[in-house]
Enzyme design. Structure first.
Site, PDB file in Angstrom:
ATOM      1  N   GLN A 100       5.297  12.045  -8.795  1.00  0.00           N
ATOM      2  CA  GLN A 100       4.497  11.350  -7.793  1.00  0.00           C
ATOM      3  C   GLN A 100       5.386  10.999  -6.601  1.00  0.00           C
ATOM      4  O   GLN A 100       6.374  10.278  -6.749  1.00  0.00           O
ATOM      5  CB  GLN A 100       3.858  10.070  -8.332  1.00  0.00           C
ATOM      6  CG  GLN A 100       2.857   9.521  -7.316  1.00  0.00           C
ATOM      7  CD  GLN A 100       2.432   8.093  -7.590  1.00  0.00           C
ATOM      8  OE1 GLN A 100       3.247   7.176  -7.522  1.00  0.00           O
ATOM      9  NE2 GLN A 100       1.164   7.903  -7.889  1.00  0.00           N
ATOM     10  N   TYR A 181       0.168   2.003  -0.062  1.00  0.00           N
ATOM     11  CA  TYR A 181       1.394   2.609   0.451  1.00  0.00           C
ATOM     12  C   TYR A 181       1.075   3.505   1.652  1.00  0.00           C
ATOM     13  O   TYR A 181      -0.045   3.499   2.144  1.00  0.00           O
ATOM     14  CB  TYR A 181       2.128   3.315  -0.692  1.00  0.00           C
ATOM     15  CG  TYR A 181       2.433   2.337  -1.806  1.00  0.00           C
ATOM     16  CD1 TYR A 181       3.317   1.275  -1.596  1.00  0.00           C
ATOM     17  CD2 TYR A 181       1.791   2.411  -3.039  1.00  0.00           C
ATOM     18  CE1 TYR A 181       3.567   0.331  -2.583  1.00  0.00           C
ATOM     19  CE2 TYR A 181       2.024   1.472  -4.034  1.00  0.00           C
ATOM     20  CZ  TYR A 181       2.918   0.433  -3.804  1.00  0.00           C
ATOM     21  OH  TYR A 181       3.147  -0.512  -4.776  1.00  0.00           O
ATOM     22  N   ARG A 229      -3.454  11.205  -5.306  1.00  0.00           N
ATOM     23  CA  ARG A 229      -4.084  10.052  -5.950  1.00  0.00           C
ATOM     24  C   ARG A 229      -4.689   9.152  -4.883  1.00  0.00           C
ATOM     25  O   ARG A 229      -4.032   8.840  -3.878  1.00  0.00           O
ATOM     26  CB  ARG A 229      -3.052   9.262  -6.759  1.00  0.00           C
ATOM     27  CG  ARG A 229      -3.684   8.198  -7.666  1.00  0.00           C
ATOM     28  CD  ARG A 229      -2.624   7.369  -8.344  1.00  0.00           C
ATOM     29  NE  ARG A 229      -3.109   6.767  -9.583  1.00  0.00           N
ATOM     30  CZ  ARG A 229      -2.653   5.629 -10.110  1.00  0.00           C
ATOM     31  NH1 ARG A 229      -1.681   4.967  -9.492  1.00  0.00           N
ATOM     32  NH2 ARG A 229      -3.127   5.154 -11.235  1.00  0.00           N
ATOM     33  N   GLY A 316      -2.507   3.729 -18.213  1.00  0.00           N
ATOM     34  CA  GLY A 316      -1.352   3.065 -17.651  1.00  0.00           C
ATOM     35  C   GLY A 316      -0.609   2.187 -18.628  1.00  0.00           C
ATOM     36  O   GLY A 316       0.210   2.653 -19.424  1.00  0.00           O
TER      37      GLY A 316
END
Length: 359
Positions: A100, A181, A229, A316
């Site tokens: 990622q 982000y 994502r 997760g």
């Protein structure tokens, strides 16, 4: 209803997955000197190689992209060599692993960067809140607004990091366009106040950075090894989004024809869950879902695969604490409880010492 679908193989744009269970990307802040992953990091991912797909923690594509302490990079040859040990270990265990790529954008701090550098963003807007630094919590600082030329350079940074990922043995890369982000900041109404082609208050302009970055990475390593994502409507890291359905429908419409490896949607809130099936229907390819659940996602989410809500389910916190999660999902547990005190930073404790079912 059975949950057999979760344990069947899946063709991920030409890459064979042993099952439809994925390790969701989770920052663990345990990289070594220079952002190089350690042997302990290799052990952590290898322990979880029974997943059909592993997605790493966020990896900065450039020096200025670092958002947190002790996070790994993919912009130096030392980092590439370190990640090669990780991918070799995962492949030896029969796993498939994507890197990622995460640029923190305005989520960062000058203390994390070489002297003279400050975090960068679409606009010079300071996010509310604090982040953890090597000396403790600190307020976010005002980022420097990227110039148009620097935006193009940043797109290039992602493409170079993607090439480094492939050189390091990764099966592909996932661009982090979620959770506040850099890519998400361009999609945001309060972080992106630009008036040029990269903002300007229109959906078309706000999605441009995400689309151009995906295209650049796909051109560098192949669309079949490129993914993204997204987290529609997620307010994390002081993000405000307007026109959420219109924005993400336009974004997915632009991405779908590219032949990507997958689209990964994480449902951060209950508010926009109705958008998930819309995006699922609009994307012509593998759809990975990190569903919104009350508490850690466990075996109770597996029927989503039988219902066709997703092709792959990402787990997760439960995967963090259960290295053999697919085996535990198959039997409905039992599950080790995650220890939040060891989520970020530290050593093997809470990282590689969670027991498997076999002891």
């Amino acid at each position: 209803m059975t949950t057999a679908t979760a344990f069947t193989a899946h063709d991920l744009a030409g890459t064979a997955l042993a099952n439809r269970i994925a390790l969701a990307p989770m920052t663990r802040s345990r990289a070594g000197e220079g952002g190089v992953p350690t042997e302990l990091v290799a052990e952590y991912y290898a322990q979880r190689a029974s997943a059909g797909l592993l997605v790493t923690e966020g990896i900065q594509p450039s020096v200025v992209g670092q958002g947190y302490p002790f996070t790994p990079g993919l912009h130096s040859q030392e980092q590439v060599a370190g990640w090669r040990k990780v991918t070799d270990a995962v492949h030896a265990g029969g796993g498939v692993i994507f890197a990622q790529l995460m640029h923190g954008g305005r989520i960062g701090h000058p203390s994390l960067l070489p002297e003279g550098l400050t975090p960068v963003a679409p606009s010079a807007v300071t996010p509310a809140g604090q982040l953890f630094t090597a000396t403790g919590p600190a307020d976010f600082t005002q980022p420097r607004e990227l110039t148009a030329d620097e935006i193009r350079e940043t797109v290039g940074d992602f493409a170079r990091a993607a090439r480094n990922a492939v050189d390091a043995g990764f099966d592909g890369v996932e661009l982090h366009g979620a959770n506040g982000y850099l890519i998400h900041q361009f999609l945001s109404a309060n972080a992106n106040l630009r008036t040029d082609e990269w903002g300007g208050g229109t959906v078309e302009n706000r999605i441009r950075f995400a689309v151009e970055t995906v295209k650049a990475v796909a051109a560098e390593i192949g669309a079949e090894r490129t993914a993204i994502r997204l987290s529609p409507g997620n307010p994390y890291n002081d993000i405000t989004e307007t026109e959420v359905p219109a924005t993400y429908e336009a974004l997915v419409a632009a991405l779908s024809p590219l032949g990507l490896a997958y689209l990964h949607v994480t449902e951060a809130t209950d508010e926009f869950r109705a958008l998930t099936p819309v995006l699922r229907a609009a994307f012509d390819g593998t759809f990975v879902l990190n569903p919104y659940t009350d508490g850690p996602t466990d075996h109770r989410a597996l029927p989503l695969l039988d219902e066709g809500a997703a092709d792959v389910l990402a787990f997760g916190a439960l995967f963090l604490a259960n290295p053999d999660l697919p085996a535990r999902l198959a039997t409905g547990g039992p599950y080790n409880a995650p220890d939040p005190a060891t989520f970020f930073g530290g050593d093997a404790k809470g990282f590689t010492d969670y027991p498997a079912l076999a002891g």
